[in-house]
Design a protein around this motif. Structure first.
Motif, PDB file in Angstrom:
ATOM      1  N   VAL A 149      -2.532   0.266 -18.875  1.00  0.00           N
ATOM      2  CA  VAL A 149      -2.730   0.554 -17.455  1.00  0.00           C
ATOM      3  C   VAL A 149      -2.463  -0.728 -16.659  1.00  0.00           C
ATOM      4  CG1 VAL A 149      -4.403   1.235 -15.697  1.00  0.00           C
ATOM      5  CG2 VAL A 149      -4.411   2.351 -17.954  1.00  0.00           C
ATOM      6  N   ASN A 150      -1.621  -0.625 -15.671  1.00  0.00           N
ATOM      7  CA  ASN A 150      -1.243  -1.806 -14.882  1.00  0.00           C
ATOM      8  C   ASN A 150      -2.008  -1.816 -13.566  1.00  0.00           C
ATOM      9  OD1 ASN A 150       0.323  -3.267 -12.770  1.00  0.00           O
ATOM     10  ND2 ASN A 150       1.589  -3.806 -14.534  1.00  0.00           N
ATOM     11  N   LEU A 151      -2.809  -2.850 -13.374  1.00  0.00           N
ATOM     12  CA  LEU A 151      -3.675  -2.900 -12.184  1.00  0.00           C
ATOM     13  C   LEU A 151      -2.880  -2.999 -10.891  1.00  0.00           C
ATOM     14  CD1 LEU A 151      -6.375  -5.424 -13.459  1.00  0.00           C
ATOM     15  CD2 LEU A 151      -6.455  -2.917 -13.460  1.00  0.00           C
TER      16      LEU A 151
ATOM     17  N   TRP B 181     -11.474  -1.139 -20.488  1.00  0.00           N
ATOM     18  CA  TRP B 181     -12.063  -0.487 -19.315  1.00  0.00           C
ATOM     19  C   TRP B 181     -13.530  -0.151 -19.513  1.00  0.00           C
ATOM     20  CZ3 TRP B 181      -9.619   0.199 -14.644  1.00  0.00           C
ATOM     21  CH2 TRP B 181      -8.280  -0.195 -14.613  1.00  0.00           C
ATOM     22  N   ASN B 182     -14.027  -0.363 -20.717  1.00  0.00           N
ATOM     23  CA  ASN B 182     -15.439  -0.117 -21.004  1.00  0.00           C
ATOM     24  C   ASN B 182     -15.896   1.265 -20.577  1.00  0.00           C
ATOM     25  OD1 ASN B 182     -16.027  -2.765 -22.075  1.00  0.00           O
ATOM     26  ND2 ASN B 182     -15.719  -3.489 -19.972  1.00  0.00           N
ATOM     27  N   LEU B 183     -15.058   2.244 -20.811  1.00  0.00           N
ATOM     28  CA  LEU B 183     -15.443   3.593 -20.429  1.00  0.00           C
ATOM     29  C   LEU B 183     -16.505   4.134 -21.381  1.00  0.00           C
ATOM     30  CD1 LEU B 183     -12.147   5.435 -19.404  1.00  0.00           C
ATOM     31  CD2 LEU B 183     -13.590   3.862 -18.094  1.00  0.00           C
ATOM     32  N   THR B 184     -17.317   5.014 -20.828  1.00  0.00           N
ATOM     33  CA  THR B 184     -18.260   5.752 -21.647  1.00  0.00           C
ATOM     34  C   THR B 184     -17.544   7.002 -22.144  1.00  0.00           C
ATOM     35  OG1 THR B 184     -20.058   4.960 -20.272  1.00  0.00           O
ATOM     36  CG2 THR B 184     -20.513   6.869 -21.672  1.00  0.00           C
ATOM     37  N   LEU B 185     -17.494   7.140 -23.463  1.00  0.00           N
ATOM     38  CA  LEU B 185     -16.738   8.239 -24.058  1.00  0.00           C
ATOM     39  C   LEU B 185     -17.658   9.040 -24.967  1.00  0.00           C
ATOM     40  CD1 LEU B 185     -13.626   6.123 -25.120  1.00  0.00           C
ATOM     41  CD2 LEU B 185     -13.720   7.726 -23.186  1.00  0.00           C
TER      42      LEU B 185
ATOM     43  N   TRP C   1      -6.251   5.720 -26.423  1.00  0.00           N
ATOM     44  CA  TRP C   1      -5.884   4.370 -26.841  1.00  0.00           C
ATOM     45  C   TRP C   1      -7.054   3.419 -26.608  1.00  0.00           C
ATOM     46  CZ3 TRP C   1      -1.703   3.678 -29.686  1.00  0.00           C
ATOM     47  CH2 TRP C   1      -0.624   4.571 -29.564  1.00  0.00           C
ATOM     48  N   GLU C   2      -7.054   2.343 -27.360  1.00  0.00           N
ATOM     49  CA  GLU C   2      -8.209   1.451 -27.386  1.00  0.00           C
ATOM     50  C   GLU C   2      -8.565   0.839 -26.041  1.00  0.00           C
ATOM     51  OE1 GLU C   2      -6.325  -1.878 -29.995  1.00  0.00           O
ATOM     52  OE2 GLU C   2      -7.521  -2.925 -28.496  1.00  0.00           O
ATOM     53  N   GLU C   3      -7.594   0.665 -25.152  1.00  0.00           N
ATOM     54  CA  GLU C   3      -7.905   0.026 -23.873  1.00  0.00           C
ATOM     55  C   GLU C   3      -8.979   0.773 -23.088  1.00  0.00           C
ATOM     56  OE1 GLU C   3      -4.802   0.424 -25.088  1.00  0.00           O
ATOM     57  OE2 GLU C   3      -3.343  -0.868 -24.056  1.00  0.00           O
TER      58      GLU C   3
ATOM     59  N   MET D 212     -11.468   5.274 -12.988  1.00  0.00           N
ATOM     60  CA  MET D 212     -10.906   5.540 -14.313  1.00  0.00           C
ATOM     61  C   MET D 212     -11.881   6.373 -15.145  1.00  0.00           C
ATOM     62  SD  MET D 212      -8.116   4.942 -16.001  1.00  0.00           S
ATOM     63  CE  MET D 212      -7.377   3.427 -15.364  1.00  0.00           C
ATOM     64  N   GLN D 213     -13.169   6.020 -15.038  1.00  0.00           N
ATOM     65  CA  GLN D 213     -14.199   6.784 -15.763  1.00  0.00           C
ATOM     66  C   GLN D 213     -14.183   8.250 -15.317  1.00  0.00           C
ATOM     67  OE1 GLN D 213     -16.810   5.501 -18.162  1.00  0.00           O
ATOM     68  NE2 GLN D 213     -16.611   7.706 -18.524  1.00  0.00           N
ATOM     69  N   LYS D 214     -14.106   8.434 -13.999  1.00  0.00           N
ATOM     70  CA  LYS D 214     -14.112   9.785 -13.450  1.00  0.00           C
ATOM     71  C   LYS D 214     -12.867  10.562 -13.908  1.00  0.00           C
ATOM     72  CE  LYS D 214     -14.114  11.983  -8.890  1.00  0.00           C
ATOM     73  NZ  LYS D 214     -13.692  11.676  -7.523  1.00  0.00           N
ATOM     74  N   PHE D 215     -11.760   9.859 -13.885  1.00  0.00           N
ATOM     75  CA  PHE D 215     -10.488  10.444 -14.312  1.00  0.00           C
ATOM     76  C   PHE D 215     -10.580  10.890 -15.776  1.00  0.00           C
ATOM     77  CE2 PHE D 215      -6.191   9.911 -16.061  1.00  0.00           C
ATOM     78  CZ  PHE D 215      -5.396  10.558 -15.120  1.00  0.00           C
ATOM     79  N   MET D 216     -11.092  10.005 -16.611  1.00  0.00           N
ATOM     80  CA  MET D 216     -11.208  10.318 -18.032  1.00  0.00           C
ATOM     81  C   MET D 216     -12.245  11.410 -18.266  1.00  0.00           C
ATOM     82  SD  MET D 216     -10.012   9.770 -20.984  1.00  0.00           S
ATOM     83  CE  MET D 216      -9.031   8.275 -20.803  1.00  0.00           C
TER      84      MET D 216
END
Lengths: 590, 571
Positions: free
Chosen positions: B346-348, B397-401, B390-392, B369-373
């Motif tokens: 993901v390119n900022l 992004w430290n998303l909660t998954l 993917w690992e990013e 990004m969290q909301k999107f995911m």
């Protein structure tokens, strides 16, 4: 007529590949169609009095050459063409629309302006002019003129590259009018193909010759034998191939060898043979063990050779001399029908092997050097007696300091297994060594940096024992890793650092496909389209008309197009870019 | 029966490849012939013989495997001259007293799980045993139809063709093999966006994968360069986003490919990479994509041209995704349990040009990004899929998954450890080892100004990763013993900047075989040592010949000289 620079032409995004790029090239934007009924006429130079003649005429050598070229021209344009969708924006309506008033190619006239020299099927460097001119008028008249039949062959090759297949099956160009003047920069433009480490059936060699000719290469250097297998059937020494080939049937009979040479000669690709020696000869041992010293020393083969199996011709042996005399007497008269050169090898001589040679028993170069000189003198005398020009690897001159005849062509490769080819070292070495060559007053030189080694980068083919050996060689890079990409090959200027008054000594160059990890299955993809980069450097020169290094930005779409033309010919050439890049002009650039 | 170590067997120089290497394998030196009249019988997971039982998908798997077994043995076999000293008579003599394989009995000793056509991790037992007696009785036993299929695959690798064209034989009887996979996820990721691969090429890839006991095809179907996936509810996506009209996958194509895989034990996990790698959507839906094809400064906004990313705070994007998934997921569901949501690279800066966001500030972007995911995952879960990312998404992004999310690592060995430390399941595939595209050189054109600095034009992951390097990669390296169960396996990857159908085979094979053996057999041998190249190399050369005989243009890894002479090409 619009005089288009290449830059403009490419930004205009039309497919416009001619590879290698001609010396002078203008084109327009008019559409012409061509159909299979088009007549190609040939004046036959001084061999035929009158105007055009039908093409199916094999009465003279010149006619045979031109007839074969005309047949290939039809085949390429109508049967091995491609739809250039990758070179136009996606979903665009890029194909011309045929209508009732469409203009077709009305005539193709081949005009040869002089008689072919007698050695047209086996030219020495510079004896056969390959230049040509090509014009295509907007009304559809095509004229190709050249001094020789081979020049006409080159012109017809260029002509086919102006045309594209239409999705309705017809064939067209969008580039009329066209005016091209073209001539090669270097006289020796070759591929060195190793058919010993892996065997290639004749069909694979024919296909390679065909692709070479389509890129205006003019030499195929067949590295016919090496330590691993002996592929040449020698009627007077039948055991050589019977015992030294990898397997029954994996050898070339005299008839097949002649067919290969003839196939090349008619396309202007001279096939010349190398019997590498005194090293790289272990496969002779299978038939004649007494001739070879240090055969297949295991496990420390690396003390005696660059690769297993180790082994070298004994250096002071009358039996070896007798063997070579018989071998050359058998082979040279045959190959001299279709080549002017014979390569006697001479690379990677391992001095330790001679400690195990009972005719020598030492690795002292002071003892060995006169013996190598004697061996090469013997070989070259016999080569010359058969009307052939000797070629040797650079070590014979630069490492062994041999005295060589002034006719000898020296093939450089400028790096060795331990040194690798990283960074700018190759260039500096080239400059330094060139002075060494020229100081030695030798007039002929084929340059071949490891930048042109197509085998590099596949990783090690040797197996490493667990433990120290595995750790030492991790991550298992090969001797000339990484793989040489086409950009690097394209950036290599054979004349870099060569004083202008000595530039004429550089006959040209070769790229090499060694076959430790290449065989008929991946031959095409290891050679093509990267060898095309070498082809353009050697035909067109590494500098453009302004003296600048040629631009990748303009070369890449042309090379992608040549790749598609090779694939259409049945050559499994790799892609160099995504369709996104070629569909969108020059957007994949930095 | 002679129990021989592999080392001894290989020094004896006879060809005897089984690839990947079974958990336990003993063989003798007896000759058996086989001909096309040999009967293969199957108990059909219980009483009754093949064809009469009721579990139709299981029976299709086995009947398909049987057909392939005949085809491999008798039509796609090879003469192993490269594995014997030159000019030797290495083939057994066929006489009236020669022993033939008399019977092949397939014994499935349990019923297939109900999700056999779309197995979740661990639900299908892929193990099998294979015995071949000296008198020609063959028995393959497994708990599942897929296990039977793998047993048959191994069985074919015992046989060779005679040079005269008459006869197929083994020299290895008796044989006793007990085999099971080390990792449950053994995959290949194929990029069909940057270049299109016709179905025939995809089938050929799956065939070669199955022959190496790989069980996952990660289908990276879309990317920035082209959208080849037909979506009936939004036909404009492929109509405008494919490279050309004939380079599209129809719903029927997709189903055919999933089905082809399922019968081979290969489950397809499709990836729609996002929010980056989506520029090809701009050809049909320009309003959904920010920073589309910035030129010439694409390097600021993407790793490759054309730049572009989903707008990150756009209801139109959300609506689009809902419609896309609603169309796609129900069609995929019968034949897969997995779907890949992408999330790499993901390119900022691209979000500076996104009018719904207008910043490259991660503090603002991260919740979006969290909301999107979350939206994507919710729709996946509702449709019954397990998500991959993917690992990013996790590590950058430290998303909660959700816990079941499978996180695909690629950037480093450390990534694997970090993923499992967070309690997530991980796939390996470090780009320094298992990216098959590396080493071709740059595909970017450098101008005369930038060219000198870019010389000698290596690509981002040069040099090419040779099979030895791939083979030396241990997915469990550095993973604590109590977390190794979270490493599900891994994938090799063929990105397609410079790969298309012409060179696909050679880019993938036989190097991917090295990954296949690591994933099936493990990177360590029975004594806990790294597996030896010395013993692997001739087996891999033999597998290469078997692939070539199948029509796969796999590259050679060494010269015939080396394989004709045992282990002489060693240091």
């Amino acid at each position: 007529m619009r005089i288009a620079t290449f830059f403009l032409a490419l930004y205009a995004c039309c497919a416009a590949a001619i590879w290698p790029i001609p010396s002078s090239y203008t084109s327009g934007e008019a559409v012409l169609w061509i159909d299979a009924g088009v007549r190609i006429t040939y004046n036959g130079a001084n061999n035929y009095s009158g105007n055009g003649v039908p093409y199916a005429d094999n009465t003279t050598t010149s006619h045979r050459i031109v007839t074969a070229a005309i047949e290939r021209t039809y085949d390429t344009i109508f049967s091995k063409n491609f739809i250039p969708w990758k070179f136009h924006p996606r979903n665009s309506d890029f194909e011309p629309h045929a209508n009732a008033s469409k203009t077709c190619i009305s005539s193709v006239v081949l005009q040869q302006n002089d008689a072919d020299p007698s050695d047209v099927l086996k030219p020495a460097a510079g004896t056969v002019h390959e230049s040509y001119s090509l014009t295509v008028s907007v009304s559809g008249e095509v004229m190709i003129s050249a001094v020789t039949s081979i020049g006409l062959v080159r012109g017809l090759t260029t002509f086919t590259q102006l045309f594209f297949k239409h999705s309705d099956g017809s064939v067209y160009t969008t580039l009329a009018p066209v005016a091209i003047q073209d001539a090669p920069k270097f006289q020796h433009r070759g591929l060195n193909m190793d058919v010993s480490r892996a065997y290639y059936p004749p069909a694979a060699i024919y296909r390679t010759i065909d692709a070479l000719a389509y890129n205006k290469f003019n030499r195929l250097h067949l590295h016919a034998t090496d330590s691993q297998s002996w592929t040449l059937e020698i009627p007077s020494l039948p055991l050589l191939a019977e015992k030294g080939a990898y397997e029954k049937g994996l050898s070339y009979s005299p008839a097949v060898l002649q067919q290969i040479q003839e196939y090349g000669a008619l396309q202007g690709v001279e096939v010349y043979i190398e019997i590498d020696m005194p090293g790289h000869t272990s496969s002779i041992w299978f038939a004649y063990p007494d001739l070879i010293a240090a055969f297949n020393v295991q496990p420390n083969w690396d003390s005696y050779a660059a690769e297993p199996p180790s082994g070298t011709l004994k250096l002071n042996s009358t039996a070896v001399y007798d063997f070579l005399n018989t071998l050359f007497d058998d082979l040279l008269p045959r190959v001299s029908q279709y080549s002017s050169y014979f390569h006697t090898g001479g690379d990677e001589v391992n001095v330790n092997a001679y400690k195990l040679d009972n005719t020598v028993g030492t690795n002292d170069t002071a003892v060995l050097q006169p013996l190598i000189q004697k061996l090469v003198d013997r070989n070259h005398a016999q080569v010359r007696a058969n009307g052939l020009i000797p070629v040797v690897w650079e070590e014979m001159l630069l490492v062994w300091n041999l005295t060589l005849g002034s006719d000898v062509v020296v093939q450089s490769w400028l790096s060795d297994a331990t040194e690798g080819s990283q960074g700018a070292g190759g260039k500096l070495q080239l400059l330094g060594k060139f002075h060494t060559y020229s100081n030695k007053k030798y007039t002929n030189l084929i340059l071949m940096a490891t930048h042109q080694y197509l085998d590099c980068g596949h990783g090690q083919w040797l197996n490493f024992n667990p433990g120290t050996s595995s750790e030492t060689f991790y991550p298992y890079a090969d001797y000339c890793s990484p793989r040489k990409n086409w950009r690097l090959m394209y950036a290599y200027d054979p004349l870099h650092g060569v004083p202008s008054d000595l530039a004429h000594l550089v006959l040209g160059g070769e790229c090499s496909i060694w076959s430790e990890q290449t065989d008929p299955v991946n031959l095409d993809r290891n050679v093509w389209p990267r060898a095309c980069a070498a082809a353009e450097v050697l035909w067109s020169g590494a500098k453009d008309a302004q003296g600048q290094n040629r631009s990748q930005v303009t070369a890449a779409p042309r090379l992608s197009e040549m790749r598609e033309r090779l694939v259409a010919r049945g050559v499994m050439a790799e892609p160099i870019q995504m369709p996104f890049c070629t569909q969108n002009g020059s957007q994949c650039s930095l | 029966m002679i129990w021989i170590s592999l080392l001894v067997a290989l020094c004896a120089s006879s060809a005897q490849a089984v690839w990947p290497i079974p958990s336990e394998y003993s063989s003798g030196e007896g000759v058996l012939w086989i001909d096309q009249s040999v009967k293969i019988s199957y108990n059909g997971a219980g009483p009754g013989s093949y064809g009469s039982h009721k579990n139709t998908f299981s029976s299709k798997i086995v009947s398909n495997a049987i057909e392939r077994t005949y085809d491999t043995l008798f039509n796609k076999n090879f003469v192993p001259w490269k594995f014997h000293p030159r000019m030797t008579t290495f083939e057994p003599a066929l006489t009236s007293n020669s022993t033939y394989v008399k019977s092949i009995t397939l014994h499935q000793n349990a019923s297939d799980p109900t999700d056999i056509m779309k197995p979740a991790i661990g639900s299908v037992d892929e193990s099998y045993t294979l015995t071949v007696t000296s008198s020609g009785e063959v028995s393959i036993t497994a708990a599942s139809s897929i296990g039977i299929s793998y047993g048959l695959t191994t069985f074919t690798q015992l046989f060779f063709k005679c040079g005269g064209g008459d006869g197929v034989y083994t020299t290895l009887a008796p044989v006793s093999i007990t085999d099971s996979p080390k990792f449950p996820w053994r995959g290949l990721n194929i990029d069909t966006s940057r270049t299109f691969k016709p179905l025939s090429d995809m089938y050929a890839m799956m065939d070669a994968m199955a022959y190496n006991k790989m069980n996952r095809l990660h289908w990276h179907i879309t990317d920035a360069q082209a959208w080849p996936l037909e979506i009936p509810s939004m036909p404009e996506l492929a109509d405008k986003g494919a490279y050309i009209s004939f380079q599209k996958y129809s719903p029927a194509d997709v189903q055919a490919l999933y089905e082809y895989g399922a019968l081979l034990g290969i489950e397809v996990a499709m990836e729609i990479d996002q929010p980056g790698h989506t520029s090809s959507i701009a050809f049909s839906h320009p309003d959904l994509i920010a920073a589309f094809n910035v030129f010439p400064d694409w390097g600021t906004y993407a790793n490759e041209p054309p730049s572009g990313t989903f707008k990150l705070n756009s209801t139109a994007v959300y609506d689009f995704l809902e419609k896309l998934f609603d169309d796609l997921l129900p069609r995929l569901k019968p034949l897969t349990s997995y779907f890949h949501l992408g999330g790499d690279e993901v390119n900022l800066n691209a979000y500076n040009l996104d009018e719904t966001v207008g910043t490259n500030h991660t503090a603002i972007l991260q919740p979006l990004m969290q909301k999107f995911m979350d939206r994507n995952i919710a729709q996946l879960q509702a449709a019954g899929f397990t998500p991959l990312v993917w690992e990013e998404m996790l590590l950058v992004w430290n998303l909660t998954l959700p816990a079941e999310t499978i996180v695909q690592t690629w950037l480093s060995d450390e990534s694997v450890g970090e993923v499992v430390a967070l309690g997530h399941k991980a796939l390996v595939g470090n780009y320094n080892y298992w990216y098959l595209d590396c080493g071709q050189g740059q595909w970017i054109d450098f101008s005369q100004e930038t060219s000198a600095a870019a010389w000698p034009y290596p690509d981002y992951c040069s040099p090419r990763h040779n099979w030895r390097l791939m083979y030396s990669y241990d997915p469990l390296s550095g993973i604590p013993a109590n977390s190794t169960h979270l490493v599900l396996g891994g994938e090799a990857h063929i990105w397609s900047e410079q790969t298309d159908p012409v060179n696909l085979d050679q880019m993938v094979w036989p190097r991917t075989c090295a990954a296949a053996e690591v994933l099936w057999s493990g990177a360590k041998d029975a004594s806990g040592q790294n597996r030896s190249q010395i013993t692997a190399s001739p087996r891999l050369s033999e597998m290469r010949e078997r692939l070539v005989a199948r029509g796969v243009r796999a590259e050679p890894i060494t010269m015939p000289y080396c394989t004709q002479n045992g282990t002489q090409c060693a240091l």
